[in-house]
Design a protein around this motif. Structure first.
Motif, PDB file in Angstrom:
ATOM      1  N   UNK A 115     -37.869  17.430   8.073  1.00 14.34           N
ATOM      2  CA  UNK A 115     -39.231  17.080   8.451  1.00 14.34           C
ATOM      3  C   UNK A 115     -39.801  18.091   9.452  1.00 14.34           C
ATOM      4  N   UNK A 116     -38.974  18.547  10.383  1.00 15.71           N
ATOM      5  CA  UNK A 116     -39.447  19.556  11.341  1.00 15.71           C
ATOM      6  C   UNK A 116     -39.910  20.811  10.624  1.00 15.71           C
ATOM      7  N   UNK A 117     -39.153  21.264   9.637  1.00 18.49           N
ATOM      8  CA  UNK A 117     -39.501  22.500   8.948  1.00 18.49           C
ATOM      9  C   UNK A 117     -40.574  22.296   7.883  1.00 18.49           C
ATOM     10  N   UNK A 118     -40.668  21.094   7.341  1.00 22.78           N
ATOM     11  CA  UNK A 118     -41.761  20.820   6.399  1.00 22.78           C
ATOM     12  C   UNK A 118     -43.097  20.803   7.133  1.00 22.78           C
ATOM     13  N   UNK A 119     -43.136  20.191   8.308  1.00 24.90           N
ATOM     14  CA  UNK A 119     -44.386  20.161   9.062  1.00 24.90           C
ATOM     15  C   UNK A 119     -44.723  21.528   9.651  1.00 24.90           C
ATOM     16  N   UNK A 120     -43.724  22.414   9.732  1.00 25.60           N
ATOM     17  CA  UNK A 120     -43.984  23.794  10.163  1.00 25.60           C
ATOM     18  C   UNK A 120     -44.405  24.683   9.003  1.00 25.60           C
ATOM     19  N   UNK A 121     -44.313  24.156   7.768  1.00 24.27           N
ATOM     20  CA  UNK A 121     -44.707  24.936   6.599  1.00 24.27           C
ATOM     21  C   UNK A 121     -43.607  25.801   6.028  1.00 24.27           C
ATOM     22  N   UNK A 122     -42.378  25.610   6.501  1.00 25.38           N
ATOM     23  CA  UNK A 122     -41.260  26.409   5.986  1.00 25.38           C
ATOM     24  C   UNK A 122     -40.659  25.778   4.729  1.00 25.38           C
ATOM     25  N   UNK A 123     -40.648  24.461   4.676  1.00 21.24           N
ATOM     26  CA  UNK A 123     -40.172  23.726   3.503  1.00 21.24           C
ATOM     27  C   UNK A 123     -41.352  23.000   2.858  1.00 21.24           C
ATOM     28  N   UNK A 124     -41.225  22.750   1.564  1.00 23.15           N
ATOM     29  CA  UNK A 124     -42.182  21.871   0.887  1.00 23.15           C
ATOM     30  C   UNK A 124     -41.483  20.537   0.612  1.00 23.15           C
ATOM     31  N   UNK A 125     -42.294  19.485   0.433  1.00 25.29           N
ATOM     32  CA  UNK A 125     -41.746  18.150   0.185  1.00 25.29           C
ATOM     33  C   UNK A 125     -42.596  17.496  -0.893  1.00 25.29           C
ATOM     34  N   UNK A 126     -41.945  17.077  -1.975  1.00 21.40           N
ATOM     35  CA  UNK A 126     -42.705  16.466  -3.069  1.00 21.40           C
ATOM     36  C   UNK A 126     -42.789  14.959  -2.887  1.00 21.40           C
TER      37      UNK A 126
END
Length: 370
Positions: free
Chosen positions: A84-95
C-alpha cells in the motif's frame, strides 16, 4: 480520495504582521511533506530489494499481498502495508482484485537486479548510511570521524553488488574499448593497478578478459581486501592479482600499462599527491582511467536533486571517513569539481586529460596520459 493539502487556513504564527509570507510557508510545508514521503518510499524500496519482493513480482507476475508473502516466505501483514505504501507512491499498481504489479519502468529499475537500469542498490544505500547517523551527530559536536569498519555490513554488500552489476557491463566492453589502443595493449600483457579497489571486481574482470596481465589492487579497508581475495580465488585468477592494504603512494612501483581509480580519488588523504604518484607509476604509453564524481565548481543556487543526494551521502560517509583518516579538511564526495580536478591533473604532470563519457548523471570518465 484527494490528497490532503496544506492551506493558509492553518493556524497563523505569532509575531509582527508581515514578518512571514504565508504563501511561501505553505509552499515549503507542501515540499517538506513530499520530501518526507519520498524518504519513506526509498526505505520501502530498500526493503523490497532486500526481501526480493520486487524481483518476485517481475518473475511471477501480479499478486495479492497474501500471494506475494507466500511466494517470498514473508508475512502477509507486513507485505500488505508495504504494498500500500508503494502503490500510493505510484511505484506499484493495484487492480480491483487487490493484485499488485510493477509497471515496466519500476520493473526495470527495481525488479531486475542484474539488468542495465537497476537502481535498487541506490535505495539500499541510504538506510545503510542512516544507521550511523547517531555517530555522525556526535561528529558534528566533537569533530570526530568514523572509520569504514564502523559502518554496517549492508553498506559494503550494497557497494559490492553495485560494482559487480555496473562494471561487468561497461569496464571491458565500453571503458577500455573507448581508449585508443588500450585493448590491444592489454592483450599483449603488462601491469595493471587499481587504487581503492573495493572488492576487486574491476581487476577480476580485467584478469579474465586479458590473461597475460599482472594486477595489483590497493584498499585500506580490510573487509574489502578479504572479499577481493575470495572473489579472485572463486574466479580462478588469484594467481595473477595481488591485493594489499598498503598505501599505494608508497607501494605502487612503476611500469604500469593501466592504473584505475573508480569513483575514489576524493577519498585519498592527499588527492594531489596520489595523482603525482600515479603519473610517475605509468609506463611511457600508459593510461590512467579515472572515474570522478560530477562535483560542481560553483554549488547550485537552487534545488538540485542529484547534488542534494550526493552531498547527503558525503555528509554521512565521505567526510566522516576522511576525518577518521586524519585529514583536517576532507574533499568529500563533491570536493573535486572539474576545474580543480583539471588543475590537479595538470600539476601532477599529465599532458592529456580527456573526458571520455559520462556513464551516469553522477560521474565522468577521464582518460589521462603522462
Amino acid at each position: 480520495m484527494n490528497q490532503p493539502t496544506l492551506t493558509s487556513d492553518a493556524p497563523q504564527p505569532s509575531g509582527p504582521p508581515g514578518q512571514l509570507d504565508m504563501s511561501a510557508l505553505m509552499s515549503f510545508m507542501q515540499r517538506f511533506v513530499a520530501d518526507v514521503s519520498a524518504a519513506g518510499t526509498v526505505v520501502m524500496c530498500a526493503i523490497g530489494s532486500r526481501l526480493g519482493l520486487f524481483a518476485e513480482l517481475v518473475r511471477s507476475g501480479p499478486a495479492t499481498a497474501a500471494e506475494l508473502a507466500d511466494r517470498t516466505g514473508t508475512r502477509e501483514r507486513y507485505v500488505r502495508e508495504w504494498a500500500l505504501a508503494l502503490a500510493t507512491a505510484g511505484y506499484l499498481t493495484r487492480d480491483g482484485d487487490g493484485r499488485y504489479a510493477l509497471p515496466p519502468g519500476p520493473a526495470a529499475a527495481l525488479g531486475d537486479a542484474d539488468g542495465p537500469f537497476y537502481m535498487g542498490d541506490m535505495a539500499r544505500l541510504m538506510p545503510a548510511l542512516s544507521a550511523v547517523s547517531d555517530r555522525v551527530i556526535d561528529g558534528f559536536r566533537t569533530g570526530a570521524g568514523l572509520h569504514p569498519e564502523e559502518y554496517p555490513a549492508e553498506l559494503f554488500e550494497t557497494v559490492w553488488h553495485k560494482d559487480a552489476n555496473r562494471l561487468g557491463k561497461v569496464l571491458v566492453r565500453q571503458w577500455v574499448m573507448a581508449v585508443d589502443g588500450l585493448t590491444e595493449q592489454l592483450r599483449v600483457g603488462g601491469r595493471v593497478a587499481q587504487v581503492h579497489c573495493g572488492d576487486g571486481r574491476a581487476l577480476i574482470l580485467l584478469a579474465q578478459a586479458f590473461p597475460r596481465l599482472e594486477l595489483v589492487g590497493y584498499d585500506p579497508v580490510e573487509i574489502n581486501i578479504r572479499r577481493a581475495r575470495a572473489e579472485a580465488a572463486a574466479a580462478g585468477v588469484a594467481d595473477r592479482i595481488r591485493f594489499s592494504t598498503a598505501d599505494p603512494a608508497e607501494d605502487l612501483g612503476d611500469g604500469f600499462a593501466l592504473v584505475l581509480a573508480i569513483d575514489v580519488l576524493h577519498e585519498a588523504p592527499d588527492p594531489a599527491a596520489l595523482l603525482r604518484r600515479i603519473h610517475d607509476a605509468l609506463q611511457s604509453h600508459g593510461v590512467f582511467l579515472l572515474l570522478a564524481t560530477n562535483g560542481e565548481d560553483v554549488p547550485p543556487a537552487g534545488p538540485n536533486p542529484v547534488s542534494s543526494m550526493l552531498y547527503a551521502i558525503s555528509t554521512l560517509q565521505h567526510v566522516p571517513q576522511g576525518l577518521a583518516a586524519g585529514v583536517a579538511d576532507p574533499a568529500g564526495l563533491m570536493g573535486l569539481p572539474p576545474a580543480l580536478l583539471d588543475r590537479l591533473c595538470t600539476e601532477a604532470g599529465f599532458t592529456t586529460v580527456e573526458r571520455l563519457m559520462e556513464p551516469s548523471p553522477f560521474n565522468t570518465l577521464y582518460e589521462l596520459r603522462a
